[in-house]
Scaffold this active site. Sequence first.
Site, PDB file in Angstrom:
ATOM      1  N   LYS A  28       0.842  -1.209   0.000  1.00 17.79           N
ATOM      2  CA  LYS A  28       0.000   0.000   0.000  1.00 17.79           C
ATOM      3  C   LYS A  28       0.870   1.249   0.000  1.00 17.79           C
ATOM      4  O   LYS A  28       2.012   1.236   0.473  1.00 17.79           O
ATOM      5  CB  LYS A  28      -0.948   0.047   1.205  1.00 17.79           C
ATOM      6  CG  LYS A  28      -0.303   0.209   2.584  1.00 17.79           C
ATOM      7  CD  LYS A  28      -0.111   1.661   3.020  1.00 17.79           C
ATOM      8  CE  LYS A  28       0.720   1.757   4.285  1.00 17.79           C
ATOM      9  NZ  LYS A  28       1.685   2.810   4.341  1.00 17.79           N
ATOM     10  N   GLY A 117       7.793   1.447   4.443  1.00 20.25           N
ATOM     11  CA  GLY A 117       6.645   2.357   4.358  1.00 20.25           C
ATOM     12  C   GLY A 117       5.611   1.872   3.362  1.00 20.25           C
ATOM     13  O   GLY A 117       4.749   2.625   2.916  1.00 20.25           O
ATOM     14  N   ASP A 155      -2.638  -1.111   9.662  1.00 19.21           N
ATOM     15  CA  ASP A 155      -2.822  -1.188   8.209  1.00 19.21           C
ATOM     16  C   ASP A 155      -3.425  -2.505   7.745  1.00 19.21           C
ATOM     17  O   ASP A 155      -3.747  -2.660   6.566  1.00 19.21           O
ATOM     18  CB  ASP A 155      -1.460  -1.093   7.491  1.00 19.21           C
ATOM     19  CG  ASP A 155      -0.757   0.223   7.732  1.00 19.21           C
ATOM     20  OD1 ASP A 155      -1.452   1.220   8.002  1.00 19.21           O
ATOM     21  OD2 ASP A 155       0.484   0.240   7.634  1.00 19.21           O
TER      22      ASP A 155
HETATM   23  O1  C5P Z   1      -0.295  -0.482  14.069  1.00 26.48           O
HETATM   24  P1  C5P Z   1       1.112  -0.780  13.770  1.00 26.48           P
HETATM   25  O2  C5P Z   1       1.638  -1.948  14.568  1.00 26.48           O
HETATM   26  O3  C5P Z   1       1.428  -0.940  12.318  1.00 26.48           O
HETATM   27  O4  C5P Z   1       1.947   0.481  14.247  1.00 26.48           O
HETATM   28  C1  C5P Z   1       3.332   0.484  14.348  1.00 26.48           C
HETATM   29  C2  C5P Z   1       3.773   1.689  15.149  1.00 26.48           C
HETATM   30  O5  C5P Z   1       3.533   2.884  14.413  1.00 26.48           O
HETATM   31  C3  C5P Z   1       3.034   1.877  16.451  1.00 26.48           C
HETATM   32  O6  C5P Z   1       3.629   1.136  17.492  1.00 26.48           O
HETATM   33  C4  C5P Z   1       3.161   3.365  16.685  1.00 26.48           C
HETATM   34  O7  C5P Z   1       4.435   3.697  17.199  1.00 26.48           O
HETATM   35  C5  C5P Z   1       3.104   3.934  15.269  1.00 26.48           C
HETATM   36  N1  C5P Z   1       1.735   4.325  14.902  1.00 26.48           N
HETATM   37  C6  C5P Z   1       1.176   5.455  15.473  1.00 26.48           C
HETATM   38  N2  C5P Z   1      -0.101   5.825  15.141  1.00 26.48           N
HETATM   39  C7  C5P Z   1      -0.797   5.119  14.237  1.00 26.48           C
HETATM   40  C8  C5P Z   1      -0.251   3.977  13.624  1.00 26.48           C
HETATM   41  C9  C5P Z   1       1.025   3.612  13.983  1.00 26.48           C
HETATM   42  O8  C5P Z   1       1.811   6.120  16.300  1.00 26.48           O
HETATM   43  N3  C5P Z   1      -2.024   5.519  13.924  1.00 26.48           N
END
Ligand code: C5P
Length: 317
Positions: A28, A117, A155
């Site tokens: 994505k 990313g 995601d």
């Molecule tokens: O949700 P995911 O595990 O992919 O997120 C990875 C990291 O990215 C989280 O631990 C956080 O530090 C950051 N993040 C965030 N706010 C979001 C999504 C991700 O701060 N909405």
Amino acid sequence: MTEPLDQEEYERPRLGTLGPVRVRVPAKINLHLHVGPVRSDGFHELVTVYHAISLYDELSVRRGDRLTLTMEGEGAGELAGDDDNLVLRAARALARYTQREPLARLHLRKQIPVAAGLAGGSADAAAALVACDALWGTNLSRDELASVAGTLGSDVPFLVLGGTALGTGRGERVSPVLASSHSWHWVVAVAGLGLSTPTVYRELDHLREYGAARESVGAPDRLLAALRQRDPLVLAAALGNDLQPAALSLRPELRRTLEAGHDAGALAGIVSGSGPTCVFLATDARHAEALAKELVDSGTCRSAQPAHGPVPGARVV
Ligand code: C5P
């Protein structure tokens, strides 16, 4: 009288199978990424427009007497093979949700770069949910899969859905924004070294704390209107990513990649999600091919390849 099944329903296996089940899942990019303040759970409130592109990982799953995972391809050696691995966590989460033993042999072929990313890890988790759902015959609805997906990462629900979708909350609440067959053409320029997502979010918090962050991209109205117009020049002017200044602050050399894309005639260039991958918008497929070649020749990225979007989310093939 029974309702006719739509195409999607026909394509979904109805019974558990011995396997192998093969699932293809896209990467994505974020066409628009507004990052709000940090919440009490440490996540940031987002308003984002996700877009699935034609760069894929593939997961094959067959029956087994325990849960195992093997991996090959782009960056596979860098991935955790233990309990932290998102594929294994996804298989276990689905097994728990459907109250069964997580028995499966999984094999992942990676093409989506790691820590880039592009949500490669989240894509693999989405693939594992869809693949195990088919293998075990648990036949969850897309909504149920999306709710299990949301427990695995922000995601992951989008990568079950695919297409172009609006993401809110921490990104896990998704709704499709466009049911159009129009394709956009991109070039995906991958950097030599990955970036950690939490580090990039923290950097944005620091920049904001010191008043050094750019004004936020705000609401996605202009982007959503641009998608409906189908004119790449209009879309080019509407792309925006609040995480870009943070990624550039951590990796100043990405400016050279963005400049190289601009000099090569890209309609727009943007850091994808938390970076360090940069994506460039092209007029059409031929333009994307030419741009990719020039970006490779510029020596400002590890690789550059054309991709188009939107494409569907994780699907059995
Ligand atoms: O949700 P995911 O595990 O992919 O997120 C990875 C990291 O990215 C989280 O631990 C956080 O530090 C950051 N993040 C965030 N706010 C979001 C999504 C991700 O701060 N909405």
